[in-house]
Scaffold this motif. Structure first.
Motif, PDB file in Angstrom:
ATOM      1  N   ASP A  30      55.859 -10.739  -4.591  1.00  0.00           N
ATOM      2  CA  ASP A  30      55.422 -11.434  -3.375  1.00  0.00           C
ATOM      3  C   ASP A  30      56.543 -11.518  -2.349  1.00  0.00           C
ATOM      4  OD1 ASP A  30      52.908 -11.736  -4.444  1.00  0.00           O
ATOM      5  OD2 ASP A  30      53.209 -13.834  -5.042  1.00  0.00           O
ATOM      6  N   ALA A  31      57.748 -11.791  -2.805  1.00  0.00           N
ATOM      7  CA  ALA A  31      58.895 -11.861  -1.895  1.00  0.00           C
ATOM      8  C   ALA A  31      59.206 -10.480  -1.315  1.00  0.00           C
ATOM      9  CB  ALA A  31      60.115 -12.418  -2.623  1.00  0.00           C
ATOM     10  N   ALA A  32      59.058  -9.437  -2.129  1.00  0.00           N
ATOM     11  CA  ALA A  32      59.295  -8.075  -1.648  1.00  0.00           C
ATOM     12  C   ALA A  32      58.265  -7.698  -0.589  1.00  0.00           C
ATOM     13  CB  ALA A  32      59.249  -7.089  -2.814  1.00  0.00           C
ATOM     14  N   GLN A  33      56.991  -8.076  -0.810  1.00  0.00           N
ATOM     15  CA  GLN A  33      55.944  -7.805   0.187  1.00  0.00           C
ATOM     16  C   GLN A  33      56.268  -8.513   1.506  1.00  0.00           C
ATOM     17  OE1 GLN A  33      52.756  -6.248   0.381  1.00  0.00           O
ATOM     18  NE2 GLN A  33      53.246  -5.100  -1.456  1.00  0.00           N
ATOM     19  N   GLN A  34      56.676  -9.757   1.417  1.00  0.00           N
ATOM     20  CA  GLN A  34      57.012 -10.520   2.624  1.00  0.00           C
ATOM     21  C   GLN A  34      58.205  -9.883   3.345  1.00  0.00           C
ATOM     22  OE1 GLN A  34      55.332 -13.311   3.974  1.00  0.00           O
ATOM     23  NE2 GLN A  34      56.613 -12.763   5.703  1.00  0.00           N
ATOM     24  N   ALA A  35      59.214  -9.489   2.609  1.00  0.00           N
ATOM     25  CA  ALA A  35      60.389  -8.855   3.211  1.00  0.00           C
ATOM     26  C   ALA A  35      60.020  -7.527   3.870  1.00  0.00           C
ATOM     27  CB  ALA A  35      61.470  -8.652   2.152  1.00  0.00           C
ATOM     28  N   LEU A  36      59.159  -6.768   3.216  1.00  0.00           N
ATOM     29  CA  LEU A  36      58.713  -5.493   3.767  1.00  0.00           C
ATOM     30  C   LEU A  36      57.963  -5.711   5.080  1.00  0.00           C
ATOM     31  CD1 LEU A  36      57.083  -2.664   1.717  1.00  0.00           C
ATOM     32  CD2 LEU A  36      56.247  -3.258   3.954  1.00  0.00           C
ATOM     33  N   ILE A  37      57.037  -6.649   5.100  1.00  0.00           N
ATOM     34  CA  ILE A  37      56.263  -6.941   6.310  1.00  0.00           C
ATOM     35  C   ILE A  37      57.180  -7.433   7.427  1.00  0.00           C
ATOM     36  CG2 ILE A  37      54.523  -8.508   7.290  1.00  0.00           C
ATOM     37  CD1 ILE A  37      53.108  -8.277   4.486  1.00  0.00           C
ATOM     38  N   ASP A  38      58.085  -8.342   7.086  1.00  0.00           N
ATOM     39  CA  ASP A  38      59.012  -8.876   8.091  1.00  0.00           C
ATOM     40  C   ASP A  38      59.887  -7.770   8.687  1.00  0.00           C
ATOM     41  OD1 ASP A  38      58.008 -11.432   7.744  1.00  0.00           O
ATOM     42  OD2 ASP A  38      59.658 -12.089   6.437  1.00  0.00           O
ATOM     43  N   ALA A  39      60.386  -6.881   7.843  1.00  0.00           N
ATOM     44  CA  ALA A  39      61.238  -5.792   8.332  1.00  0.00           C
ATOM     45  C   ALA A  39      60.434  -4.802   9.166  1.00  0.00           C
ATOM     46  CB  ALA A  39      61.907  -5.077   7.154  1.00  0.00           C
ATOM     47  N   TYR A  40      59.250  -4.476   8.710  1.00  0.00           N
ATOM     48  CA  TYR A  40      58.416  -3.483   9.404  1.00  0.00           C
ATOM     49  C   TYR A  40      57.984  -3.996  10.768  1.00  0.00           C
ATOM     50  CZ  TYR A  40      55.281   0.499   9.788  1.00  0.00           C
ATOM     51  OH  TYR A  40      54.682   1.666  10.184  1.00  0.00           O
ATOM     52  N   GLU A 100      54.460 -10.567  20.863  1.00  0.00           N
ATOM     53  CA  GLU A 100      53.241 -11.285  20.485  1.00  0.00           C
ATOM     54  C   GLU A 100      52.426 -10.453  19.488  1.00  0.00           C
ATOM     55  OE1 GLU A 100      49.264 -13.025  22.681  1.00  0.00           O
ATOM     56  OE2 GLU A 100      51.085 -12.758  23.881  1.00  0.00           O
ATOM     57  N   ILE A 101      52.365  -9.157  19.703  1.00  0.00           N
ATOM     58  CA  ILE A 101      51.654  -8.253  18.792  1.00  0.00           C
ATOM     59  C   ILE A 101      52.303  -8.276  17.410  1.00  0.00           C
ATOM     60  CG2 ILE A 101      51.179  -5.812  18.302  1.00  0.00           C
ATOM     61  CD1 ILE A 101      50.853  -5.484  21.411  1.00  0.00           C
ATOM     62  N   LEU A 102      53.630  -8.168  17.366  1.00  0.00           N
ATOM     63  CA  LEU A 102      54.340  -8.178  16.081  1.00  0.00           C
ATOM     64  C   LEU A 102      54.101  -9.490  15.336  1.00  0.00           C
ATOM     65  CD1 LEU A 102      57.753  -6.581  17.164  1.00  0.00           C
ATOM     66  CD2 LEU A 102      55.894  -5.481  15.876  1.00  0.00           C
ATOM     67  N   THR A 103      54.184 -10.591  16.054  1.00  0.00           N
ATOM     68  CA  THR A 103      53.990 -11.908  15.446  1.00  0.00           C
ATOM     69  C   THR A 103      52.567 -12.069  14.922  1.00  0.00           C
ATOM     70  OG1 THR A 103      55.695 -12.866  16.864  1.00  0.00           O
ATOM     71  CG2 THR A 103      54.115 -14.402  15.866  1.00  0.00           C
ATOM     72  N   ALA A 104      51.599 -11.639  15.710  1.00  0.00           N
ATOM     73  CA  ALA A 104      50.192 -11.771  15.292  1.00  0.00           C
ATOM     74  C   ALA A 104      49.920 -10.965  14.029  1.00  0.00           C
ATOM     75  CB  ALA A 104      49.265 -11.333  16.427  1.00  0.00           C
ATOM     76  N   ALA A 105      50.452  -9.764  13.954  1.00  0.00           N
ATOM     77  CA  ALA A 105      50.237  -8.928  12.765  1.00  0.00           C
ATOM     78  C   ALA A 105      50.936  -9.531  11.547  1.00  0.00           C
ATOM     79  CB  ALA A 105      50.728  -7.508  13.020  1.00  0.00           C
ATOM     80  N   ARG A 106      52.175 -10.007  11.715  1.00  0.00           N
ATOM     81  CA  ARG A 106      52.877 -10.660  10.594  1.00  0.00           C
ATOM     82  C   ARG A 106      52.081 -11.848  10.085  1.00  0.00           C
ATOM     83  NH1 ARG A 106      57.524  -9.906  13.518  1.00  0.00           N
ATOM     84  NH2 ARG A 106      57.466 -12.051  14.280  1.00  0.00           N
ATOM     85  N   THR A 107      51.574 -12.654  10.993  1.00  0.00           N
ATOM     86  CA  THR A 107      50.788 -13.833  10.630  1.00  0.00           C
ATOM     87  C   THR A 107      49.521 -13.435   9.892  1.00  0.00           C
ATOM     88  OG1 THR A 107      51.683 -15.074  12.499  1.00  0.00           O
ATOM     89  CG2 THR A 107      49.627 -15.885  11.529  1.00  0.00           C
ATOM     90  N   ALA A 108      48.821 -12.437  10.415  1.00  0.00           N
ATOM     91  CA  ALA A 108      47.572 -11.979   9.781  1.00  0.00           C
ATOM     92  C   ALA A 108      47.820 -11.455   8.370  1.00  0.00           C
ATOM     93  CB  ALA A 108      46.910 -10.917  10.643  1.00  0.00           C
TER      94      ALA A 108
END
Length: 185
Positions: free
Chosen positions: A84-94, A172-180
């Motif tokens: 789960d932490a790896a998924q979050q890190a991947l999404i945050d970096a991407y 805003e686009i990056l933030t919205a996608a991270r949140t989703a």
């Protein structure tokens, strides 16, 4: 002028492939051989000692870009130690401003999509790209979410954020996608 050693020839080839991988992600595969060789710090004539054609280089540079992607996200997995932490890190970096602003070191899925859409399906680069997309989607899958949907969300957000880079909409686009992607169902 004397012949280069086998070790130097291998080093030159490595340098050409790495340079091409970065330039293709930044500018597309239409970059000329002359410009590519200049960026690698080598002569234009040396290209054909290493590669049969530009298509052969595109094949190898695409493979190199996906190998880098795999290494980067494998390192994230190892560093975090928890899926789960790896998924979050991947999404945050991407979905970061840094990734948005540095396509030459970024994801080949996003950077090469337009070029690969124009490549014939029988080219090695197209096969490598297709397999890379599949592998990346598999990596993104969770017990709750489909990897292809997650990849499409990330890719679409990154492409749109790059296209709107000089406006507030981009972040805003990056933030919205991270949140989703990280919202708990």
């Amino acid at each position: 002028m004397g012949r280069v050693s086998q070790a130097q020839a291998q080093e030159n080839r490595r340098r050409i492939v790495e340079t091409a991988s970065r330039l293709f992600r930044e500018q597309g595969t239409h970059v000329s051989v002359a410009d590519l060789m200049q960026a690698a710090g080598l002569t234009h004539g040396g290209f054909y000692k290493q590669f049969a054609s530009k298509e052969a280089l595109i094949d190898e540079a695409t493979s190199h870009a996906f190998a880098e992607l795999t290494q980067r996200y494998t390192a994230l997995d190892q560093r975090t130690g928890q899926p789960d932490a790896a998924q979050q890190a991947l999404i945050d970096a991407y979905l970061s401003v840094e990734h948005r602003d540095n396509p030459s070191d970024g994801c080949p899925v996003a950077a090469l999509a337009g070029d690969m859409a124009r490549e014939p399906g029988n080219h090695e680069a197209h096969r490598v790209y297709t397999q890379g997309v599949s592998d990346f989607a598999d990596r993104l899958a969770t017990h709750d979410q489909d990897g292809i949907t997650r990849l499409c969300t990330m890719l679409g957000a990154l492409v749109l954020a790059r296209a709107t880079k000089d406006s507030p909409l981009s972040e805003e686009i990056l933030t919205a996608a991270r949140t989703a992607l990280t919202a708990t169902p």
